[in-house]
Design a protein around this motif. Structure first.
Motif, PDB file in Angstrom:
ATOM      1  N   VAL A   1       0.867  -1.166  -0.014  1.00 13.34           N
ATOM      2  CA  VAL A   1       0.147  -0.192  -0.018  1.00 13.34           C
ATOM      3  C   VAL A   1       0.880   1.393  -0.051  1.00 13.34           C
ATOM      4  O   VAL A   1       0.575   2.295  -0.797  1.00 13.34           O
ATOM      5  CB  VAL A   1      -0.956   0.135   1.107  1.00 13.34           C
ATOM      6  CG1 VAL A   1      -1.683   1.364   1.295  1.00 13.34           C
ATOM      7  CG2 VAL A   1      -2.234  -1.331   0.996  1.00 13.34           C
ATOM      8  N   ILE A   2       1.815   1.191   0.885  1.00 16.42           N
ATOM      9  CA  ILE A   2       2.675   2.458   1.035  1.00 16.42           C
ATOM     10  C   ILE A   2       3.595   2.620  -0.339  1.00 16.42           C
ATOM     11  O   ILE A   2       3.637   3.608  -0.922  1.00 16.42           O
ATOM     12  CB  ILE A   2       3.745   2.296   2.234  1.00 16.42           C
ATOM     13  CG1 ILE A   2       2.900   2.406   3.536  1.00 16.42           C
ATOM     14  CG2 ILE A   2       4.730   3.509   1.984  1.00 16.42           C
ATOM     15  CD1 ILE A   2       3.744   2.064   4.552  1.00 16.42           C
ATOM     16  N   PHE A   3       3.970   1.570  -1.005  1.00 13.21           N
ATOM     17  CA  PHE A   3       4.853   1.637  -2.044  1.00 13.21           C
ATOM     18  C   PHE A   3       4.047   2.379  -3.341  1.00 13.21           C
ATOM     19  O   PHE A   3       4.477   3.211  -3.942  1.00 13.21           O
ATOM     20  CB  PHE A   3       5.505  -0.103  -2.517  1.00 13.21           C
ATOM     21  CG  PHE A   3       6.284   0.260  -3.754  1.00 13.21           C
ATOM     22  CD1 PHE A   3       7.468   0.811  -3.977  1.00 13.21           C
ATOM     23  CD2 PHE A   3       5.424  -0.030  -5.018  1.00 13.21           C
ATOM     24  CE1 PHE A   3       7.925   0.775  -5.137  1.00 13.21           C
ATOM     25  CE2 PHE A   3       6.128   0.018  -6.237  1.00 13.21           C
ATOM     26  CZ  PHE A   3       7.459   0.481  -6.329  1.00 13.21           C
ATOM     27  N   PHE A   4       3.020   1.670  -3.652  1.00 13.39           N
ATOM     28  CA  PHE A   4       2.205   2.194  -4.759  1.00 13.39           C
ATOM     29  C   PHE A   4       1.564   3.625  -4.307  1.00 13.39           C
ATOM     30  O   PHE A   4       1.593   4.358  -5.325  1.00 13.39           O
ATOM     31  CB  PHE A   4       1.005   1.159  -4.862  1.00 13.39           C
ATOM     32  CG  PHE A   4       1.565   0.095  -5.667  1.00 13.39           C
ATOM     33  CD1 PHE A   4       1.851  -0.070  -6.925  1.00 13.39           C
ATOM     34  CD2 PHE A   4       1.633  -1.172  -5.012  1.00 13.39           C
ATOM     35  CE1 PHE A   4       2.540  -1.192  -7.538  1.00 13.39           C
ATOM     36  CE2 PHE A   4       1.789  -2.481  -5.549  1.00 13.39           C
ATOM     37  CZ  PHE A   4       2.382  -2.210  -6.906  1.00 13.39           C
ATOM     38  N   GLU A   5       1.405   3.747  -3.030  1.00 13.30           N
ATOM     39  CA  GLU A   5       0.880   5.166  -2.866  1.00 13.30           C
ATOM     40  C   GLU A   5       1.681   6.209  -3.239  1.00 13.30           C
ATOM     41  O   GLU A   5       1.579   7.228  -3.547  1.00 13.30           O
ATOM     42  CB  GLU A   5       0.203   5.236  -1.524  1.00 13.30           C
ATOM     43  CG  GLU A   5      -0.645   6.698  -1.144  1.00 13.30           C
ATOM     44  CD  GLU A   5       0.507   7.631  -0.726  1.00 13.30           C
ATOM     45  OE1 GLU A   5       0.203   8.753  -0.736  1.00 13.30           O
ATOM     46  OE2 GLU A   5       1.497   7.294  -0.115  1.00 13.30           O
ATOM     47  N   ARG A   6       2.909   6.051  -2.669  1.00 14.41           N
ATOM     48  CA  ARG A   6       3.980   6.997  -2.813  1.00 14.41           C
ATOM     49  C   ARG A   6       4.601   7.005  -4.244  1.00 14.41           C
ATOM     50  O   ARG A   6       4.947   7.999  -4.851  1.00 14.41           O
ATOM     51  CB  ARG A   6       5.320   6.326  -1.766  1.00 14.41           C
ATOM     52  CG  ARG A   6       5.000   6.729  -0.402  1.00 14.41           C
ATOM     53  CD  ARG A   6       5.234   8.220  -0.277  1.00 14.41           C
ATOM     54  NE  ARG A   6       3.792   8.809  -0.120  1.00 14.41           N
ATOM     55  CZ  ARG A   6       3.527  10.132  -0.196  1.00 14.41           C
ATOM     56  NH1 ARG A   6       4.516  11.020   0.018  1.00 14.41           N
ATOM     57  NH2 ARG A   6       2.485  10.487  -0.303  1.00 14.41           N
ATOM     58  N   TYR A   7       4.523   6.164  -4.724  1.00 12.96           N
ATOM     59  CA  TYR A   7       5.041   5.581  -6.257  1.00 12.96           C
ATOM     60  C   TYR A   7       4.334   6.712  -7.295  1.00 12.96           C
ATOM     61  O   TYR A   7       4.974   7.479  -7.879  1.00 12.96           O
ATOM     62  CB  TYR A   7       4.825   4.489  -6.847  1.00 12.96           C
ATOM     63  CG  TYR A   7       5.421   4.258  -8.258  1.00 12.96           C
ATOM     64  CD1 TYR A   7       6.543   4.107  -8.468  1.00 12.96           C
ATOM     65  CD2 TYR A   7       4.432   4.072  -9.195  1.00 12.96           C
ATOM     66  CE1 TYR A   7       6.969   3.812  -9.970  1.00 12.96           C
ATOM     67  CE2 TYR A   7       4.755   4.025 -10.531  1.00 12.96           C
ATOM     68  CZ  TYR A   7       6.025   3.916 -10.940  1.00 12.96           C
ATOM     69  OH  TYR A   7       6.400   3.907 -12.269  1.00 12.96           O
ATOM     70  N   PHE A   8       2.986   6.809  -7.102  1.00  4.25           N
ATOM     71  CA  PHE A   8       2.213   7.331  -8.018  1.00  4.25           C
ATOM     72  C   PHE A   8       2.043   8.792  -7.523  1.00  4.25           C
ATOM     73  O   PHE A   8       2.070   9.756  -8.422  1.00  4.25           O
ATOM     74  CB  PHE A   8       0.581   6.916  -8.052  1.00  4.25           C
ATOM     75  CG  PHE A   8       0.339   5.537  -8.561  1.00  4.25           C
ATOM     76  CD1 PHE A   8       0.697   5.674 -10.022  1.00  4.25           C
ATOM     77  CD2 PHE A   8      -0.021   4.547  -8.012  1.00  4.25           C
ATOM     78  CE1 PHE A   8       0.527   4.493 -10.831  1.00  4.25           C
ATOM     79  CE2 PHE A   8      -0.216   3.487  -8.633  1.00  4.25           C
ATOM     80  CZ  PHE A   8       0.356   3.120  -9.935  1.00  4.25           C
TER      81      PHE A   8
END
Length: 232
Positions: free
Chosen positions: A54-61
């Motif tokens: 969740v953190i990775f994809f939220e931060r990635y975008f």
């Protein structure tokens, strides 16, 4: 008649032999069964896995959105400043709603003050914007560190239980030891897998943030050069 009896007996023996072979054949491992057999330790490992994703994809975008090329924004601001329309330049930055837009808006609001004050204001806003981009990335580093620990904890707890059961039953057969051990090793594998994913994601996001920082610094320098042009 005897021939028929012998034939039936041969068929029966063949069928029994085939059944024994099928029974003796190792069962195919299923991912879902292994996860369940991993025990309660798989629950926190699973929570860490979901948290990391969740953190990775939220931060990635979020970081990807912030890293888009803003050369058009600088061009619009340059045109407005050259035409003497400062309010238009400020409105362009306000409507842009990007880290660079907020940085340049703060600089434009400081026009008339010494250039060092403008640079300081831009730098302070830049630090705040970078801090927003780095939000929660550190959690990925924590997940990368503790997920393998949970995995090893589950394996050690499983080994302790195996040897305790052996001490109670006096059954030292290899099947008893290996049968329980391979299941408990699932927690180590799961913990390492989650840790690796979190570790890779952590460094990918940090590299993306570094790239954004470099771009913001470059654009900020170009903006300061633009403000100094009339005085040259």
């Amino acid at each position: 008649m005897q021939a028929v009896t012998d034939t039936v007996k041969n068929i029966t023996d063949t069928a029994n032999h085939a059944a024994q072979q099928l029974a003796a054949a190792p069962k195919e491992l299923h991912f879902g069964e292994l996860i369940v057999k991993g025990g309660l330790v798989m629950i926190p490992i699973g929570i860490l896995a979901v948290l990391a994703l969740v953190i990775f994809f939220e931060r990635y975008f979020t970081i990807r959105k912030a890293s888009k090329n803003e050369s058009n924004l600088l061009q619009q601001i340059r045109s407005s400043i050259h035409s003497g329309n400062l309010e238009s330049a400020i409105a362009i930055c306000r409507n842009n709603n990007s880290p660079l837009g907020r940085m340049l808006q703060k600089g434009l609001l400081r026009i008339g003050r010494p250039i060092k004050d403008i640079e300081g204001a831009i730098e302070n806003i830049g630090k705040l914007e970078v801090s927003k981009l780095e939000k929660n990335i550190g959690i990925l580093g924590i997940v990368a560190g503790i997920a393998p620990m949970f995995g090893f904890l589950g394996t050690i707890a499983g080994v302790i239980k195996i040897f305790y059961d052996i001490s109670m039953t006096d059954n030292y057969s290899m099947s008893v030891i290996s049968g329980g051990l391979y299941v408990k090793m699932v927690t180590s594998a799961a913990g390492l897998f989650v840790g690796i994913i979190a570790y890779v994601g952590y460094h990918i996001l940090n590299m993306m943030v570094d790239k954004v920082i470099l771009q913001l610094e470059t654009d900020a320098i170009e903006f300061i050069d633009l403000l100094e042009e009339p005085s040259k």
